[in-house]
Design a protein around this motif. Structure first.
Motif, short mmCIF file in Angstrom:
data_model
loop_
_atom_site.label_atom_id
_atom_site.label_comp_id
_atom_site.label_asym_id
_atom_site.label_seq_id
_atom_site.Cartn_x
_atom_site.Cartn_y
_atom_site.Cartn_z
N THR A 161 0.84 -1.21 0.00
CA THR A 161 0.00 0.00 0.00
C THR A 161 0.87 1.26 0.00
O THR A 161 0.50 2.27 -0.62
N ILE A 162 2.01 1.21 0.68
CA ILE A 162 2.91 2.36 0.72
C ILE A 162 3.59 2.57 -0.63
O ILE A 162 3.59 3.68 -1.18
N TYR A 163 4.14 1.51 -1.18
CA TYR A 163 4.90 1.66 -2.42
C TYR A 163 4.00 1.90 -3.63
O TYR A 163 4.37 2.63 -4.56
N ILE A 164 2.82 1.30 -3.62
CA ILE A 164 1.86 1.62 -4.69
C ILE A 164 1.41 3.07 -4.57
O ILE A 164 1.29 3.79 -5.57
N GLY A 165 1.20 3.53 -3.32
CA GLY A 165 0.86 4.93 -3.10
C GLY A 165 1.95 5.85 -3.61
O GLY A 165 1.66 6.89 -4.24
N LEU A 166 3.21 5.50 -3.35
CA LEU A 166 4.32 6.30 -3.84
C LEU A 166 4.33 6.34 -5.37
O LEU A 166 4.49 7.41 -5.98
N ALA A 167 4.14 5.19 -5.99
CA ALA A 167 4.14 5.12 -7.46
C ALA A 167 3.00 5.96 -8.03
O ALA A 167 3.18 6.69 -9.02
N LEU A 168 1.83 5.89 -7.41
CA LEU A 168 0.69 6.68 -7.89
C LEU A 168 0.92 8.17 -7.70
O LEU A 168 0.54 8.99 -8.55
N ALA A 169 1.54 8.54 -6.59
CA ALA A 169 1.82 9.95 -6.34
C ALA A 169 2.80 10.50 -7.38
O ALA A 169 2.61 11.60 -7.92
N VAL A 170 3.85 9.73 -7.65
CA VAL A 170 4.83 10.16 -8.66
C VAL A 170 4.17 10.23 -10.04
O VAL A 170 4.35 11.21 -10.79
N TYR A 171 3.41 9.18 -10.37
CA TYR A 171 2.74 9.17 -11.67
C TYR A 171 1.77 10.34 -11.79
O TYR A 171 1.74 11.05 -12.82
N GLY A 172 0.95 10.55 -10.75
CA GLY A 172 -0.01 11.65 -10.79
C GLY A 172 0.67 12.99 -10.96
O GLY A 172 0.20 13.85 -11.73
N LEU A 173 1.78 13.20 -10.25
CA LEU A 173 2.51 14.46 -10.35
C LEU A 173 3.06 14.66 -11.76
O LEU A 173 2.90 15.72 -12.36
N LEU A 174 3.69 13.62 -12.30
CA LEU A 174 4.31 13.73 -13.62
C LEU A 174 3.28 13.92 -14.72
O LEU A 174 3.41 14.79 -15.59
N VAL A 175 2.22 13.09 -14.69
CA VAL A 175 1.25 13.14 -15.78
C VAL A 175 0.45 14.45 -15.73
O VAL A 175 0.12 15.03 -16.78
N THR A 176 0.17 14.94 -14.53
CA THR A 176 -0.56 16.21 -14.42
C THR A 176 0.30 17.38 -14.88
O THR A 176 -0.17 18.26 -15.62
N THR A 177 1.56 17.39 -14.45
CA THR A 177 2.47 18.46 -14.86
C THR A 177 2.67 18.45 -16.38
O THR A 177 2.64 19.51 -17.04
N TYR A 178 2.84 17.25 -16.93
CA TYR A 178 3.02 17.15 -18.38
C TYR A 178 1.73 17.54 -19.11
O TYR A 178 1.76 18.20 -20.16
N GLY A 179 0.59 17.15 -18.57
CA GLY A 179 -0.69 17.52 -19.15
C GLY A 179 -0.89 19.02 -19.19
O GLY A 179 -1.43 19.58 -20.15
N ILE A 180 -0.44 19.72 -18.13
CA ILE A 180 -0.51 21.18 -18.12
C ILE A 180 0.39 21.75 -19.22
O ILE A 180 0.01 22.67 -19.95
N ALA A 181 1.61 21.18 -19.32
CA ALA A 181 2.58 21.71 -20.28
C ALA A 181 2.11 21.56 -21.72
O ALA A 181 2.32 22.46 -22.55
N VAL A 182 1.49 20.39 -22.04
CA VAL A 182 1.08 20.14 -23.43
C VAL A 182 -0.40 20.42 -23.65
O VAL A 182 -0.92 20.16 -24.74
N LYS A 183 -1.08 20.90 -22.62
CA LYS A 183 -2.50 21.28 -22.71
C LYS A 183 -3.36 20.08 -23.13
O LYS A 183 -4.19 20.19 -24.03
N ARG A 184 -3.20 18.97 -22.42
CA ARG A 184 -3.95 17.75 -22.71
C ARG A 184 -4.82 17.39 -21.51
O ARG A 184 -4.31 16.96 -20.46
N GLN A 185 -6.14 17.57 -21.64
CA GLN A 185 -7.05 17.29 -20.55
C GLN A 185 -7.09 15.81 -20.20
O GLN A 185 -7.29 15.44 -19.04
N LYS A 186 -6.86 14.93 -21.19
CA LYS A 186 -6.88 13.49 -20.92
C LYS A 186 -5.78 13.12 -19.93
O LYS A 186 -5.99 12.26 -19.06
N LEU A 187 -4.63 13.71 -20.07
CA LEU A 187 -3.54 13.44 -19.14
C LEU A 187 -3.89 13.93 -17.74
O LEU A 187 -3.60 13.26 -16.73
N ILE A 188 -4.51 15.09 -17.67
CA ILE A 188 -4.91 15.63 -16.36
C ILE A 188 -5.96 14.73 -15.73
O ILE A 188 -5.94 14.47 -14.52
N ASN A 189 -6.90 14.23 -16.53
CA ASN A 189 -7.91 13.30 -16.01
C ASN A 189 -7.26 12.02 -15.50
O ASN A 189 -7.71 11.43 -14.52
N SER A 190 -6.19 11.57 -16.18
CA SER A 190 -5.45 10.41 -15.70
C SER A 190 -4.82 10.70 -14.35
O SER A 190 -4.79 9.84 -13.46
#
Length: 660
Positions: free
Chosen positions: A8-37
């Protein structure tokens, strides 16, 4: 269970990192699908943190001593409620609780219907996910809640007896909800700066979040003070301990923020100040966590020494430097859109003065807290700053704040005329001065106490006049009876009148502080069985000394019969408890409370021949302190209940339009 809990801890860490990266990248490329992910990752993150919490609850409740955390903070004879609340007794468990609350806040914001379609959300989500990444990293690699011992102990070490108190069940929960809650307005402020939105919409959107965080911080401090009063056996409620100070400082700056944002909303002023306040408040929550977990300062509340302090110090530095960089990069834009003060004698000026006093108070507490570290670094000797320093500095600041609170409601916005000042303040001032003169005649000689009580009376009168004039004006328009007019007046402006209730609560707390600090009486006597102790109007008869056992604990107790003015109040018992799994004993006091004063009795020592030493205190006005605390909570809840955005709409500019 070991694999599942750690997963639960390591999956949480992976999800937090993924959420941070995909949201930041989604903002940069203006892709709502990435932000929804990224939003999906947030939901998974909350589920992971919840499962981790439930796993540790299960391990604690079932006494799985092969887990180091369970072994360190529980034992088999511990009541189930304290087995479970041991979750926040140590570093790893308390950080897991912090992480759970953080993910809870993120989910509530991201999936709020009021936030749907808000272009600020991706930025807010990225900032909060950055926090989540840090905490999951700590849980995964530094303070591991699910670490296994090489050998399975037969019995756990047990929970610190000082934590086996109802107040300590609630105190950490409320304090952490307040600490973590301040990350929300911080994230909104940073998002507004990044998007170059210099209006006050982010303040309106976070008003309720900020008040809720402030409320929980208030509750945390209140429960902590009450716990210290009844459990530590010293008759006090606030010792200016470093960890107490750590929770008090963000409360002060958050209070300043809640007041100054009203000026920004009404007059478009103090924009840089408000953002600075929320940055400072957020930084102070991290600083408090650093103090608790670093071991750099001695505290009855602190966790064991660990290397966690360094990680929090680095994270705090990165967060503050990053926030200040964003603020400075937008500084000219903010200043161009700011208003100006029209008069020093106005409501907005009183708000500013109150802000300066609150921030000054926070700085004084900060300096007194870190001074031992500074003195050790400079001179090689750690000089401890004690209670007298804090009391001497904070007393005039408190009285000044009370005076500003007293006069602020009757001041006009922009400019108060001489006629207005005379009309509003002449009668309250005369009544307050007359009350002070009467106190002197009645024998209250201490200058600070007389001045303090006079300021409190002035505050009570001016706030009464606010309610009275509001009800009178409403009745003139609607012909409602007084209770209906009062109810509808308050519910039509919850924020204003909820704030007034909070002010009244602070006045009653000040009443308790002045009485308990200036007029308490204490005696310490050793007497044989059958003798009595007299103090003020009380007589305490010492009837019996005996010993008993409760589980693995041994208890020495004395039976007392207490009289006041010759009237029997009842039989009471004072105890000294010796724990089978803890070195230091604790005192269970006898406490009799009334509106006038508290009688506080401690069993200090005893002899084989039955003689016992008692410490007896008469502490005036303590009940009013707890009543004032109740008013603070009631006023805060009233202010946020059924609050609305009042039809405001965002005025987004620039980058806010870029995410489609």
């Amino acid at each position: 269970m070991y694999l599942f809990a750690n997963a639960t801890i390591y999956i949480g860490l992976a999800l937090a990192v993924y959420g941070l990266l995909v949201t930041t990248y989604g903002i940069a490329v203006k892709r709502q699908k990435l932000i929804n992910s990224g939003k999906g990752a947030v939901l998974g993150l909350f589920i992971s943190a919840s499962l981790a919490m439930l796993s540790l609850f299960y391990l604690l409740g079932t006494s799985q001593f092969q887990y180091q955390y369970v072994n360190d903070y529980t034992s088999s004879e511990l009541p189930i409620i304290y087995k479970l609340t041991a979750l926040w007794a140590g570093n790893a468990g308390s950080l897991l609780l912090w992480t759970f609350f953080l993910t809870l806040y993120i989910v509530m914001i991201v999936f709020s219907r009021k936030m749907k379609g808000n272009p600020m959300i991706p930025y807010i989500m990225s900032i909060l996910l950055g926090n989540a990444v840090f905490f999951f990293l700590i849980l995964g690699f530094v303070a591991k809640p699910f670490a296994i011992l090489p050998d399975v102990p037969l019995e756990g070490k047990g929970l610190n007896p000082m934590l086996q108190n109802p107040g300590m069940i609630i105190h950490p929960l409320t304090l952490y909800l307040g600490y973590v809650g301040l990350a929300v307005p911080f994230a909104f402020a940073m998002a507004a700066l990044i998007l170059k939105n210099m209006d006050d919409f982010w303040i309106k959107m976070t008003r309720r979040w900020t008040i809720i965080a402030w409320l929980f911080l208030s509750l945390g401090n209140i429960f902590g003070g009450q716990w210290a009063y009844v459990e530590l056996g010293w008759g006090g409620y606030w010792a200016w301990d470093p960890v107490e100070n750590a929770s008090f400082m963000p409360w002060l700056t958050a209070t300043a923020f809640l007041h100054s944002v009203m000026i920004q909303e009404r007059k478009n002023m103090l924009k840089v100040w408000n953002i600075s306040l929320i940055i400072i408040s957020y930084a102070l929550t991290l600083f408090g966590t650093f103090l608790v977990r670093s071991g750099v300062l001695t505290s009855v509340h602190a966790f064991a020494n660990s290397n966690l302090g360094l990680y929090f110090l680095i994270f705090m530095g990165v967060a503050v430097i990053g926030a200040m960089y964003v603020l400075m990069s937008r500084y000219n834009l903010i200043k161009r859109s700011a208003g100006e003060f029209n008069s020093f004698v106005s409501k907005e000026s009183s708000f500013l003065i109150n802000n300066l006093l609150l921030v000054g108070s926070a700085f004084a507490v900060f300096w007194g807290t870190i001074f031992p570290l500074v003195s050790e670094a400079v001179r090689g000797t750690k000089v401890t700053v004690g209670i007298p320093f804090f009391n001497a500095v904070q007393a005039p600041i408190l009285l000044s704040m009370m005076f500003v609170m007293a006069v602020c409601p009757l001041l006009a916005w922009q400019r108060s005329s001489l006629k207005n000042l005379k009309k509003n303040f002449l009668i309250p001032a005369i009544l307050a001065v007359a009350a002070m003169a009467l106190m002197v005649v009645l024998g209250i000689q201490k200058a600070w106490a007389v001045i303090g009580y006079g300021v409190i009376i002035l505050l009570l009168i001016t706030h009464y006049l606010e309610f009275y004039r509001g009800v009178k004006a409403r009745r003139k328009m609607t012909n409602e009876n007084v209770p209906v007019a009062l109810y509808r007046l308050m519910t039509k402006n919850r924020r204003r009148y909820g704030g007034y209730i909070v002010h009244l609560g602070i006045a009653f707390i000040a009443l308790g502080i002045i009485g308990s600090q200036n007029y308490d009486h204490e005696t310490m006597k050793t007497i044989p069985i059958g003798q009595s102790i007299e103090i003020d109007d009380y007589r305490i008869n010492y009837d019996k000394l005996d010993q008993k056992s409760e589980g693995i604990n041994d208890i020495v107790y004395a039976d007392l019969t207490i009289f006041k003015n010759g009237k029997r109040l009842g039989s009471y018992e004072v105890e000294k408890v010796f724990y089978g799994n803890w070195d230091q004993p604790s005192s269970e006091v006898a406490l009799i409370s009334s509106a006038k004063e508290d009688l506080y009795i401690i069993l200090s020592a005893w002899e084989d021949d039955g003689r016992a030493t008692f410490i007896v205190k008469v502490i005036p006005m303590m009940t009013w302190m707890w009543f004032g605390s109740f008013l603070i909570v009631a006023g805060s809840i009233f202010a946020v209940w059924n609050g609305r955005f009042q039809g405001t709409t965002p005025r987004y500019t620039g980058a806010s339009r870029e995410v489609a």
